[in-house]
Write a protein that holds these residues in place. Structure first.
Motif, PDB file in Angstrom:
ATOM      1  N   ALA A  43      46.310  32.010  44.098  1.00 37.47           N
ATOM      2  CA  ALA A  43      46.880  33.152  43.204  1.00 37.47           C
ATOM      3  C   ALA A  43      47.922  32.650  42.136  1.00 37.47           C
ATOM      4  O   ALA A  43      48.345  33.103  40.977  1.00 37.47           O
ATOM      5  N   ASP A  44      48.380  31.205  41.982  1.00 40.11           N
ATOM      6  CA  ASP A  44      49.281  30.506  41.331  1.00 40.11           C
ATOM      7  C   ASP A  44      48.654  29.300  40.655  1.00 40.11           C
ATOM      8  O   ASP A  44      49.433  28.425  40.479  1.00 40.11           O
ATOM      9  N   LEU A  57      52.312  19.361  42.213  1.00 40.63           N
ATOM     10  CA  LEU A  57      52.942  20.005  43.218  1.00 40.63           C
ATOM     11  C   LEU A  57      52.040  20.992  43.695  1.00 40.63           C
ATOM     12  O   LEU A  57      51.845  21.808  45.052  1.00 40.63           O
ATOM     13  N   TRP A  58      51.379  22.053  42.934  1.00 40.76           N
ATOM     14  CA  TRP A  58      50.622  22.956  43.202  1.00 40.76           C
ATOM     15  C   TRP A  58      49.128  22.439  43.853  1.00 40.76           C
ATOM     16  O   TRP A  58      48.797  23.035  44.903  1.00 40.76           O
ATOM     17  N   ARG A  59      48.699  21.354  43.498  1.00 43.31           N
ATOM     18  CA  ARG A  59      47.329  20.723  44.249  1.00 43.31           C
ATOM     19  C   ARG A  59      47.822  20.632  45.645  1.00 43.31           C
ATOM     20  O   ARG A  59      47.138  20.521  46.469  1.00 43.31           O
ATOM     21  N   ASP A  60      49.113  19.747  45.816  1.00 46.14           N
ATOM     22  CA  ASP A  60      49.561  19.709  47.304  1.00 46.14           C
ATOM     23  C   ASP A  60      49.702  21.038  48.157  1.00 46.14           C
ATOM     24  O   ASP A  60      49.262  20.960  49.283  1.00 46.14           O
ATOM     25  N   ARG A  61      49.964  22.036  47.485  1.00 46.76           N
ATOM     26  CA  ARG A  61      50.052  23.225  48.123  1.00 46.76           C
ATOM     27  C   ARG A  61      48.818  23.782  48.463  1.00 46.76           C
ATOM     28  O   ARG A  61      48.342  23.987  49.575  1.00 46.76           O
ATOM     29  N   MET A  62      47.828  23.517  47.500  1.00 46.18           N
ATOM     30  CA  MET A  62      46.395  23.916  47.993  1.00 46.18           C
ATOM     31  C   MET A  62      45.813  23.053  48.924  1.00 46.18           C
ATOM     32  O   MET A  62      45.124  23.488  49.852  1.00 46.18           O
ATOM     33  N   LEU A 102      43.303  21.422  34.453  1.00 45.38           N
ATOM     34  CA  LEU A 102      43.501  22.549  34.757  1.00 45.38           C
ATOM     35  C   LEU A 102      43.165  23.295  33.561  1.00 45.38           C
ATOM     36  O   LEU A 102      43.273  23.033  32.293  1.00 45.38           O
ATOM     37  N   THR A 103      42.125  24.448  33.647  1.00 44.93           N
ATOM     38  CA  THR A 103      41.524  25.152  32.650  1.00 44.93           C
ATOM     39  C   THR A 103      41.850  26.610  33.130  1.00 44.93           C
ATOM     40  O   THR A 103      43.056  27.017  33.020  1.00 44.93           O
ATOM     41  N   THR A 104      40.963  27.299  33.201  1.00 44.57           N
ATOM     42  CA  THR A 104      41.090  28.674  33.532  1.00 44.57           C
ATOM     43  C   THR A 104      41.281  28.795  35.209  1.00 44.57           C
ATOM     44  O   THR A 104      40.646  27.911  35.801  1.00 44.57           O
ATOM     45  N   PRO A 105      41.929  29.802  35.704  1.00 45.47           N
ATOM     46  CA  PRO A 105      42.059  29.738  37.188  1.00 45.47           C
ATOM     47  C   PRO A 105      40.760  29.714  37.919  1.00 45.47           C
ATOM     48  O   PRO A 105      40.385  29.010  38.682  1.00 45.47           O
TER      49      PRO A 105
END
Length: 384
Positions: A43-44, A57-62, A102-105
């Motif tokens: 969602a982020d 950091l987001w990739r790590d969370r995923m 990173l493009t569209t979600p």
């Protein structure tokens, strides 16, 4: 965004037991896209143009969410294997990091799902080497593990690659500044203003916690540097060029070390940051004064050049305490000295530094007088 580090399995330490597809008989590639979208970090998805540190950091969370759902093997989605010619080793398997722009979600999550499926399919191939790509390259099986030959082949090289263009910083390292950038006489400075400026940059709202992910700490450090440069100019970038193995490694600033050692409360940290900037400015003024002792110098004055270079090498060594990478600061100061002396061609300055003194000095080692004298003499002889 959460600030805590995401603890992930070390991809380099994965065993065949970790990645063997026989251990996940219920894995359904067709359902991976839906699975990825169901994870909380989905969602982020950061927007295009997000700083690489925040994107990472987001990739790590995923990845952490995938590992929690599927097991340690899922950490490998960011890796693939290609066969490349490698120096002195012929064609061998090389691990490459998977790009996830990173493009569209929707597109970003689809690409992540595709990468996870591709990693799963690679492990299926490695189980039998069905395409005959790897087994012939495998080292002899002497460990008794019974791992497939293809897995032994891809684990053997110990070589991985990534795209360095992903890690672009907004600000240069101080060693890449020119003398015109840092010359004190060309850039006015009122030390009395620094405490207030630092207090505005270092606040409870902006200061990451000690346990925050290193990328958030790095971004904070960069934000302080940006604030200083906007107020005082590019010369201020060196405020955190610390002695030894600090944030930037090998500099002359003793009042700042690094985030873990120099950051405490916002108020105390602001005072430390302010003192570091003032110390850096004082060092630049000292360098300028030393330049003034020898300049101007004619190209034919070999004795004068030799004395100047030997003096500057020793002065920089003392200010950096001959600690880790001190010679980088030494090379920087000599490059500045050439610029101040009228050697206008930047490439010519770099080549002279490289051919005259690069490799002459080592970390944590104070060179002998004879070594300094020899380097200075060689420098003078190589002047155009």
């Amino acid at each position: 965004m959460p600030q805590d580090r995401v603890e992930l399995p070390d991809f380099q330490r994965l065993t065949w037991t970790d990645v063997d597809p026989a251990g996940r008989p219920d894995f359904d590639p067709a359902g991976v896209a839906a699975l990825v979208r169901s994870l909380p970090p989905a969602a982020d998805v950061p927007p295009p143009g997000t700083d690489w540190r925040l994107a990472g950091l987001w990739r790590d969370r995923m990845t952490g969410a995938l590992v929690e759902r599927l097991g340690p093997w899922a950490v490998g989605w960011q890796h693939t294997v290609v066969l490349e010619e490698y120096e002195n080793r012929g064609v061998i398997p090389i691990w490459w990091e998977v790009e996830l722009p990173l493009t569209t979600p929707a597109e970003t999550l689809d690409r992540l799902a595709e990468a996870l499926v591709a990693w799963h399919e690679l492990t299926v191939e490695l189980a039998t080497d069905s395409r005959g790509r790897f087994a012939a390259m495998a080292p002899a099986a002497g460990d008794g593990t019974g791992d497939p030959a293809a897995w032994r082949a891809v684990k053997a090289p110990g070589i991985s690659r990534w795209n360095p263009d992903r890690f672009v910083r907004k600000l240069p390292h101080p060693r890449n500044l020119s003398w015109s950038d840092v010359e004190p006489h060309a850039h006015g400075f009122d030390p009395a203003t620094v405490a207030e400026v630092a207090a505005g940059l270092v606040t409870a709202e902006t200061l990451p916690a000690q346990g925050a992910d290193w990328r958030l700490r790095d971004l904070w450090l960069e934000s302080v540097s940006i604030g200083f440069t906007e107020r005082y100019g590019r010369w201020a970038l060196g405020w955190c060029w610390a002695v030894g193995e600090g944030d930037l490694d090998g500099g002359p600033v003793g009042g700042w070390c690094c985030f873990p050692h120099s950051v405490t409360t916002p108020e105390a940290t602001a005072a430390t940051v302010a003192a570091a900037l003032i110390e850096w400015r004082g060092w630049l003024e000292d360098v300028a004064e030393r330049f003034g002792r020898f300049l101007p110098l004619s190209a034919g004055d070999l004795d004068g050049w030799e004395r100047a270079v030997a003096h500057l090498i020793t002065a920089v060594g003392e200010s950096t305490r001959y600690d880790s990478s001190w010679y980088t600061c030494c090379e920087t100061v000599l490059r500045w000295f050439l610029e101040a002396a009228g050697v206008d061609d930047a490439l010519q300055r770099d080549e002279l530094i490289f051919h005259a003194i690069s490799g002459c000095f080592s970390s944590w080692v104070e060179p002998s007088r004879e070594s300094v004298r020899a380097a200075a003499e060689d420098f003078a002889l190589k002047l155009p």
